[in-house]
Write an enzyme that holds these catalytic residues in place. Sequence first.
Site, PDB file in Angstrom:
ATOM      1  N   GLU A 120       0.996  -1.047   0.041  1.00  0.00           N
ATOM      2  CA  GLU A 120       0.017  -0.165  -0.032  1.00  0.00           C
ATOM      3  C   GLU A 120       0.885   1.297  -0.100  1.00  0.00           C
ATOM      4  O   GLU A 120       2.103   1.160   0.270  1.00  0.00           O
ATOM      5  CB  GLU A 120      -0.878   0.061   1.266  1.00  0.00           C
ATOM      6  N   ILE A 152       0.831  -3.889  -7.976  1.00  0.00           N
ATOM      7  CA  ILE A 152       0.339  -5.295  -7.948  1.00  0.00           C
ATOM      8  C   ILE A 152       0.654  -5.923  -9.483  1.00  0.00           C
ATOM      9  O   ILE A 152       0.122  -5.427 -10.494  1.00  0.00           O
ATOM     10  CB  ILE A 152      -0.879  -5.322  -7.578  1.00  0.00           C
ATOM     11  N   GLU A 358       9.119  -8.334  -3.222  1.00  0.00           N
ATOM     12  CA  GLU A 358       9.096  -9.374  -2.346  1.00  0.00           C
ATOM     13  C   GLU A 358      10.457  -9.168  -1.283  1.00  0.00           C
ATOM     14  O   GLU A 358      11.178 -10.175  -0.843  1.00  0.00           O
ATOM     15  CB  GLU A 358       9.717 -10.704  -2.973  1.00  0.00           C
TER      16      GLU A 358
HETATM   17  C1  LIG Z   1       7.243  -3.997 -10.512  1.00  0.00           C
HETATM   18  C2  LIG Z   1       6.682  -4.095  -9.170  1.00  0.00           C
HETATM   19  C3  LIG Z   1       5.958  -5.283  -8.983  1.00  0.00           C
HETATM   20  C4  LIG Z   1       5.455  -5.538  -7.566  1.00  0.00           C
HETATM   21  N1  LIG Z   1       4.562  -6.586  -7.481  1.00  0.00           N
HETATM   22  C5  LIG Z   1       3.839  -6.689  -6.168  1.00  0.00           C
HETATM   23  C6  LIG Z   1       2.719  -7.385  -6.036  1.00  0.00           C
HETATM   24  O1  LIG Z   1       2.464  -8.248  -6.937  1.00  0.00           O
HETATM   25  N2  LIG Z   1       2.008  -7.485  -4.822  1.00  0.00           N
HETATM   26  C7  LIG Z   1       2.520  -6.683  -3.900  1.00  0.00           C
HETATM   27  O2  LIG Z   1       1.862  -6.716  -2.737  1.00  0.00           O
HETATM   28  N3  LIG Z   1       3.727  -5.715  -3.941  1.00  0.00           N
HETATM   29  C8  LIG Z   1       4.205  -5.639  -4.994  1.00  0.00           C
HETATM   30  N4  LIG Z   1       5.144  -4.793  -5.070  1.00  0.00           N
HETATM   31  C9  LIG Z   1       5.572  -4.021  -4.172  1.00  0.00           C
HETATM   32  C10 LIG Z   1       6.833  -4.646  -3.675  1.00  0.00           C
HETATM   33  O3  LIG Z   1       6.859  -5.629  -2.871  1.00  0.00           O
HETATM   34  C11 LIG Z   1       7.629  -3.080  -2.699  1.00  0.00           C
HETATM   35  O4  LIG Z   1       7.937  -2.423  -3.544  1.00  0.00           O
HETATM   36  C12 LIG Z   1       8.748  -3.588  -1.775  1.00  0.00           C
HETATM   37  O5  LIG Z   1       8.255  -4.342  -0.810  1.00  0.00           O
HETATM   38  C13 LIG Z   1       9.394  -2.554  -0.977  1.00  0.00           C
HETATM   39  O6  LIG Z   1       8.567  -1.384  -0.773  1.00  0.00           O
HETATM   40  P1  LIG Z   1       8.422   0.091  -1.012  1.00  0.00           P
HETATM   41  O7  LIG Z   1       8.779   0.270  -2.219  1.00  0.00           O
HETATM   42  O8  LIG Z   1       7.247   0.682  -0.278  1.00  0.00           O
HETATM   43  O9  LIG Z   1       9.670   0.517  -0.356  1.00  0.00           O
HETATM   44  P2  LIG Z   1      10.009   0.895   0.995  1.00  0.00           P
HETATM   45  O10 LIG Z   1       9.529   0.139   1.987  1.00  0.00           O
HETATM   46  O11 LIG Z   1       9.676   2.540   1.423  1.00  0.00           O
HETATM   47  O12 LIG Z   1      11.678   1.327   1.029  1.00  0.00           O
HETATM   48  C14 LIG Z   1      12.262   2.109   0.583  1.00  0.00           C
HETATM   49  C15 LIG Z   1      13.804   1.700   0.482  1.00  0.00           C
HETATM   50  O13 LIG Z   1      14.002   1.844   2.261  1.00  0.00           O
HETATM   51  C16 LIG Z   1      14.749   0.570   2.407  1.00  0.00           C
HETATM   52  N5  LIG Z   1      14.382   0.164   3.843  1.00  0.00           N
HETATM   53  C17 LIG Z   1      13.140  -0.214   4.294  1.00  0.00           C
HETATM   54  N6  LIG Z   1      12.895  -0.402   5.492  1.00  0.00           N
HETATM   55  C18 LIG Z   1      14.314  -0.541   5.871  1.00  0.00           C
HETATM   56  C19 LIG Z   1      14.727  -0.796   7.114  1.00  0.00           C
HETATM   57  N7  LIG Z   1      14.049  -1.240   8.329  1.00  0.00           N
HETATM   58  N8  LIG Z   1      16.056  -0.832   7.243  1.00  0.00           N
HETATM   59  C20 LIG Z   1      17.085  -0.498   6.272  1.00  0.00           C
HETATM   60  N9  LIG Z   1      16.479  -0.179   5.104  1.00  0.00           N
HETATM   61  C21 LIG Z   1      15.128  -0.143   4.921  1.00  0.00           C
HETATM   62  C22 LIG Z   1      14.298  -0.501   1.530  1.00  0.00           C
HETATM   63  O14 LIG Z   1      15.257  -1.320   1.392  1.00  0.00           O
HETATM   64  C23 LIG Z   1      14.137   0.381   0.323  1.00  0.00           C
HETATM   65  O15 LIG Z   1      15.364   0.495  -0.426  1.00  0.00           O
HETATM   66  C24 LIG Z   1       5.735  -4.489  -6.449  1.00  0.00           C
HETATM   67  C25 LIG Z   1       6.697  -3.468  -6.743  1.00  0.00           C
HETATM   68  C26 LIG Z   1       7.164  -3.299  -8.166  1.00  0.00           C
HETATM   69  C27 LIG Z   1       8.087  -2.093  -8.422  1.00  0.00           C
END
Ligand SMILES: Cc1cc2nc3c(=O)[nH]c(=O)nc-3n(C[C@H](O)[C@H](O)[C@H](O)COP(=O)(O)OP(=O)(O)OC[C@H]3O[C@@H](n4cnc5c(N)ncnc54)[C@H](O)[C@@H]3O)c2cc1C
Length: 381
Positions: A120, A152, A358
Site C-alpha cells: 500500500e 500489483i 518481495e
Molecule cells: C514492478 C513491481 C511489482 C510489484 N508487485 C507486487 C505485488 O504483486 N504485490 C505486492 O503486494 N507488492 C508488489 N510490489 C511492491 C514491492 O513488494 C515493494 O515495492 C517492496 O516491498 C518495497 O516496498 P516500498 O517500495 O514501499 O519501499 P520502502 O519500504 O518504502 O523502502 C524504501 C527503501 O528503504 C529501505 N528500507 C526499508 N525499511 C528498511 C529498514 N528497516 N532498514 C533499512 N532499509 C530499509 C528499502 O530497502 C528500500 O531501499 C511490486 C513492486 C514493483 C516495483
Amino acid sequence: MIDFELSDGDNKLINEAREQATLARKYARYYDQNENIVPPRELKEAVGRPDPFEERLKMEGQISGKAMVEALLHMEFFRGDVVPLRVPKISLGNYVLESVGTPEQIEKWGKARIAIGITEPGAGSDPSRITTTAVYDKAKDEWILNGEKIFITFAEDADAVMVFARDKRDDGQLGYTSFLVEKGTPGFSVGPQVKKMGIRAEDTAGLVFQDCRVPSLNHVKADFKAVFKVFNFSRPIVAAFGLGTSRAMLDFTLEKLAEIGISPKYQSGLSCQDAISDRLAALEAEYEAARLSVLRAKWLEDQGSAVKIEASMAKAMGGMAARRITKECMEILGNFALSEAHLAEKWFRDARISDIYEGPGEVQRLMIARSLLGYSQKELR
Ligand SMILES: Cc1cc2nc3c(=O)[nH]c(=O)nc-3n(C[C@H](O)[C@H](O)[C@H](O)COP(=O)(O)OP(=O)(O)OC[C@H]3O[C@@H](n4cnc5c(N)ncnc54)[C@H](O)[C@@H]3O)c2cc1C
C-alpha cells in the site's frame, strides 16, 4: 551431500527453455516500448511447444528436484526477456490459497490466476502497516473491503486477487487476514498500468476497494505468517529472474568484446591479468555465488527443509549480483550500451527490480541478521 551436476532430464528442460527464451526475445523491445499493452498469455511461437514447468512435474526421478529445476528454468527464460512465450498459469495468490484454503475454496478457485495484493502507499517493506480494512456484515454474511493496493503484478490479467487486510476481531483488536476478490466484483477496480523504469512488459497496476462486498466463502484465513511463508519459495525465484538477466548481459558483453578481439584471460594469474579480465572474473564469480545460493535454497526446499533464511540469502545475493553485473557491464561496454539498438540498457533497467520486490536487499539482510542473532522484529529494525 549436495550434488549440483545436472541430470539429462534437467538439461532437456533447460535446453527447451533456452530455445523458447530465444524465440521470445524478439518481442523484448516491443513490450518495453508499449507499456500499456499487456503481453498475451501465450505468444504464437508457444503453439506446439511443451511447457517446461509442466513437463518438470511429470519427470520426477529424471530431474534433480522440482524446486531446483523451477529456478533453473526461470534463469533460462529471463535470459531471453521478461516476456515469456507463456505467462505462468499461477501467481503468488495461488500459493496462499493452496496452503490455507479450504477444500471448497481450492475447488472453486484452484484453476484461477490469483495475484497477491499486499503493498500500500504507506506499507511496503513493513507490511504490518497496511490499512485496508475488512468489516463483517453479519446480516448478509459478507465482508466489506475498503483500501488501496499499489504496484500489483498481474493486476490486469489475473482472474482474482488475494488481498491482505486488517479485520476487527471480537476483542476489538485488529488482526491480519486475507480475501479472495474476483475480477468484476462491484467496488473493486484496477488502475492504469504503472509506468516503470524496467520490466515494462510485466503487468503492474494499483487496486482500489471501495465498499467492496465479498461473500464469507472468499475469506481465505491466511494470517501474517501464512501469507509471508509463500515468500520462502518465491524469493529465490526472484533472484533467478535477476540472474537470467545478468547472464544475458554477461554473454552480450563477452560477445561484443570478442568482436574487437578481446577475450578474458582468466587463467593468466593475478600478476599478469589485464584489467578487463580481472573485472569480468569478479562479475562471473559473483554470478556463480548467487546462482549457487539460489540452487541451495531450492535444493533444501526439495528436501522438505526450512528455507526462510536461505531464501533471504539467495534473494539478497541475487538482487545485488544482478544490479552490480548489469551496471558494470554497461561501463565495460561504454556509450554503445546506451543505444536502444541493443538490449543492454533494457537489461540494466530490468535487473533493478530483483532487488526491490518481495523485499529489498536491505530488508533481506535485516531478516537474516534477526534470525542469526536471535533478535525479534522490534529489537532489530
Ligand atoms: C514492478 C513491481 C511489482 C510489484 N508487485 C507486487 C505485488 O504483486 N504485490 C505486492 O503486494 N507488492 C508488489 N510490489 C511492491 C514491492 O513488494 C515493494 O515495492 C517492496 O516491498 C518495497 O516496498 P516500498 O517500495 O514501499 O519501499 P520502502 O519500504 O518504502 O523502502 C524504501 C527503501 O528503504 C529501505 N528500507 C526499508 N525499511 C528498511 C529498514 N528497516 N532498514 C533499512 N532499509 C530499509 C528499502 O530497502 C528500500 O531501499 C511490486 C513492486 C514493483 C516495483
